[in-house]
Design an enzyme around this catalytic site. Structure first.
Site, PDB file in Angstrom:
ATOM      1  N   TYR A   1       0.839  -1.209   0.000  1.00 54.28           N
ATOM      2  CA  TYR A   1       0.000   0.000   0.000  1.00 54.28           C
ATOM      3  C   TYR A   1       0.874   1.260   0.000  1.00 54.28           C
ATOM      4  O   TYR A   1       0.750   2.110  -0.879  1.00 54.28           O
ATOM      5  CB  TYR A   1      -0.902  -0.034   1.235  1.00 54.28           C
ATOM      6  CG  TYR A   1      -1.888   1.108   1.329  1.00 54.28           C
ATOM      7  CD1 TYR A   1      -2.999   1.159   0.489  1.00 54.28           C
ATOM      8  CD2 TYR A   1      -1.723   2.127   2.269  1.00 54.28           C
ATOM      9  CE1 TYR A   1      -3.915   2.206   0.576  1.00 54.28           C
ATOM     10  CE2 TYR A   1      -2.639   3.170   2.363  1.00 54.28           C
ATOM     11  CZ  TYR A   1      -3.738   3.206   1.523  1.00 54.28           C
ATOM     12  OH  TYR A   1      -4.639   4.244   1.618  1.00 54.28           O
TER      13      TYR A   1
ATOM     14  N   VAL B   1      -9.886   1.555  12.602  1.00 53.56           N
ATOM     15  CA  VAL B   1     -10.063   1.690  14.045  1.00 53.56           C
ATOM     16  C   VAL B   1     -11.436   2.276  14.423  1.00 53.56           C
ATOM     17  O   VAL B   1     -12.097   1.769  15.350  1.00 53.56           O
ATOM     18  CB  VAL B   1      -8.871   2.452  14.668  1.00 53.56           C
ATOM     19  CG1 VAL B   1      -8.801   3.893  14.212  1.00 53.56           C
ATOM     20  CG2 VAL B   1      -8.923   2.401  16.159  1.00 53.56           C
TER      21      VAL B   1
HETATM   22  N1  LIG Z   1     -10.389   6.587   4.262  1.00 49.98           N
HETATM   23  C1  LIG Z   1      -9.203   7.002   4.609  1.00 49.98           C
HETATM   24  O1  LIG Z   1      -8.970   7.262   5.782  1.00 49.98           O
HETATM   25  C2  LIG Z   1      -8.108   7.189   3.580  1.00 49.98           C
HETATM   26  C3  LIG Z   1      -6.894   7.705   4.027  1.00 49.98           C
HETATM   27  C4  LIG Z   1      -5.882   7.884   3.104  1.00 49.98           C
HETATM   28  C5  LIG Z   1      -6.083   7.597   1.776  1.00 49.98           C
HETATM   29  N2  LIG Z   1      -7.277   7.102   1.367  1.00 49.98           N
HETATM   30  C6  LIG Z   1      -7.409   6.764  -0.048  1.00 49.98           C
HETATM   31  O2  LIG Z   1      -8.659   7.167  -0.543  1.00 49.98           O
HETATM   32  C7  LIG Z   1      -9.137   6.207  -1.489  1.00 49.98           C
HETATM   33  C8  LIG Z   1     -10.520   5.729  -1.090  1.00 49.98           C
HETATM   34  O3  LIG Z   1     -10.442   5.130   0.192  1.00 49.98           O
HETATM   35  P1  LIG Z   1     -11.713   4.569   0.950  1.00 49.98           P
HETATM   36  O4  LIG Z   1     -11.501   4.812   2.392  1.00 49.98           O
HETATM   37  O5  LIG Z   1     -12.933   5.078   0.322  1.00 49.98           O
HETATM   38  O6  LIG Z   1     -11.533   3.005   0.707  1.00 49.98           O
HETATM   39  P2  LIG Z   1     -12.552   1.920   0.102  1.00 49.98           P
HETATM   40  O7  LIG Z   1     -11.870   0.611   0.190  1.00 49.98           O
HETATM   41  O8  LIG Z   1     -13.880   2.071   0.746  1.00 49.98           O
HETATM   42  O9  LIG Z   1     -12.684   2.387  -1.413  1.00 49.98           O
HETATM   43  C9  LIG Z   1     -11.808   1.995  -2.419  1.00 49.98           C
HETATM   44  C10 LIG Z   1     -12.634   1.701  -3.645  1.00 49.98           C
HETATM   45  O10 LIG Z   1     -11.759   1.310  -4.724  1.00 49.98           O
HETATM   46  C11 LIG Z   1     -12.308   0.166  -5.347  1.00 49.98           C
HETATM   47  N3  LIG Z   1     -11.198  -0.573  -5.978  1.00 49.98           N
HETATM   48  C12 LIG Z   1     -10.193  -1.243  -5.382  1.00 49.98           C
HETATM   49  N4  LIG Z   1      -9.369  -1.768  -6.298  1.00 49.98           N
HETATM   50  C13 LIG Z   1      -9.865  -1.415  -7.509  1.00 49.98           C
HETATM   51  C14 LIG Z   1      -9.463  -1.654  -8.844  1.00 49.98           C
HETATM   52  N5  LIG Z   1      -8.375  -2.373  -9.132  1.00 49.98           N
HETATM   53  N6  LIG Z   1     -10.235  -1.146  -9.842  1.00 49.98           N
HETATM   54  C15 LIG Z   1     -11.353  -0.420  -9.583  1.00 49.98           C
HETATM   55  N7  LIG Z   1     -11.776  -0.165  -8.331  1.00 49.98           N
HETATM   56  C16 LIG Z   1     -11.041  -0.653  -7.308  1.00 49.98           C
HETATM   57  C17 LIG Z   1     -12.968  -0.618  -4.240  1.00 49.98           C
HETATM   58  O11 LIG Z   1     -13.911  -1.571  -4.697  1.00 49.98           O
HETATM   59  C18 LIG Z   1     -13.595   0.514  -3.431  1.00 49.98           C
HETATM   60  O12 LIG Z   1     -14.874   0.853  -3.911  1.00 49.98           O
HETATM   61  C19 LIG Z   1      -8.106   5.085  -1.542  1.00 49.98           C
HETATM   62  O13 LIG Z   1      -7.272   5.291  -2.664  1.00 49.98           O
HETATM   63  C20 LIG Z   1      -7.342   5.263  -0.270  1.00 49.98           C
HETATM   64  O14 LIG Z   1      -6.014   4.819  -0.402  1.00 49.98           O
HETATM   65  C21 LIG Z   1      -8.303   6.875   2.240  1.00 49.98           C
END
Ligand SMILES: NC(=O)c1ccc[n+]([C@@H]2O[C@H](COP(=O)([O-])OP(=O)(O)OC[C@H]3O[C@@H](n4cnc5c(N)ncnc54)[C@H](O)[C@@H]3O)[C@@H](O)[C@H]2O)c1
Length: 313
Positions: free
Chosen positions: A143, A185
């Protein structure tokens, strides 16, 4: 505008898609439903300016758009470690495919990067000019390093091909539509408290985190994307108010009026001790800062999870 949101059925993506649809943009929500759920965008399907497409970003996708929000990537350790090779592919191949699309269409593209690029930081709070301390061969590397490589690709497409990029480093964000079982968490503690189960803390609970409510984060992402100045970032988006994990557990127990007890377990490998954004750059460039305090956001999130709990019987 025509907007593509990859990962649009996930936690953040579904909130972002909703906001963009309400702002009357034409939104294509692209997702392979790995961690995302159709239900997260079900309420948008009846809007003529919303379209849901099943597609994996590791394969090219062609469409005419003005904006691309690249959010596709599993974000919780449970999910990104389940298939680490696919996680790296999603970040790296996904970035290449979406940047290629941005180059071809002239679209502006925003990368959902992460505070994880700072690894286990020696600098606290983290500023954007800190290069981070990441273990490149550890279990979180798929990641962390995937996201770092994606940032490299974004900046190289920007320098080499003049692609208009925005790199947002998102810190811990929570809210309704998080998955109940993905090991993050806030959702973990709320679900355990609602079920009256023990609240599991990994380590002694003195590690700190800062938690941003999803509505604030979405304001920041859209504000950054639409910033008139051609500023690529990276820019930290998160809530700088810091809490220990133990404080979070105690607050959740109080707000849910739960009888759960806190239990301590061994800290997983490479779990950072502290994480807190310095958001001066976002304040200066975007005039953005979070407005929703932890308790306020937790109350909304608890309400969402209690409803889910009742629905699942
Ligand atoms: N939520 C947080 O606290 C946080 C913090 C830092 C970064 N992010 C980033 O924000 C983005 C969204 O995070 P989130 O919390 O909504 O996570 P999440 O897991 O709920 O959403 C990720 C989405 O991407 C889709 N996905 C995964 N692999 C894929 C692929 N190969 N092709 C198409 N779709 C794919 C999943 O099905 C999901 O709908 C991510 O890139 C994550 O790294 C989130």
């Amino acid at each position: 505008m025509h907007v593509l949101v990859t990962g649009g059925s996930g936690f953040l993506g579904s909130h972002l898609s909703k906001r963009l649809v309400e702002d009357t943009h034409d939104v294509i929500c692209l997702d392979n439903f790995y961690t995302g759920d159709r239900k997260n965008v079900e309420h948008l399907l009846s809007f003529p300016n919303f379209e849901s497409v099943r597609h994996d970003v590791t394969f090219p996708y062609y469409v005419e758009v003005d904006r691309i929000y690249n959010l596709a990537c599993p974000a919780s350790p449970v999910h990104y470690q389940a298939n680490p090779v696919q996680t790296t592919k999603t970040s790296v191949h996904g970035a290449i495919n979406m940047l290629g699309l941005a180059k071809r269409t002239g679209a502006r593209i925003l990368q959902a990067s992460t505070s994880e690029v700072y690894g286990d930081p020696e600098v606290h709070p983290q500023t954007e000019d800190y290069w981070g301390r990441v273990n490149p061969i550890g279990i979180r590397a798929c990641y962390d390093e995937g996201k770092r490589c994606a940032e490299t690709l974004f900046f190289d497409y920007h320098r080499q091909n003049n692609v208009e990029i925005r790199v947002a480093r998102i810190f811990n964000t929570y809210g309704p539509k998080m998955q109940p079982n993905d090991g993050r968490v806030v959702s973990n503690f709320i679900v355990q408290a609602l079920k009256g189960q023990d609240i599991t803390i990994y380590g002694d609970g003195n590690q700190t985190r800062s938690f941003c409510f999803v509505d604030d984060l979405i304001d920041g992402l859209i504000g950054f994307m639409e910033l008139e100045e051609n500023f690529p970032g990276p820019i930290n988006l998160g809530n700088p108010t810091e809490f220990t994990i133990l404080e979070l557990a105690e607050t959740v127990i109080r707000l849910t009026k739960s009888k759960s007890k806190v239990v301590f377990k061994v800290l997983p490998q490479d779990d950072p001790m502290q994480r807190k954004p310095n958001i001066e750059l976002a304040q200066r460039k975007l005039g953005w800062e979070p407005k929703i305090q932890l308790e306020q956001g937790l109350i909304k999130t608890i309400k969402y999870f209690s409803k889910l709990d009742r629905l699942s019987g």
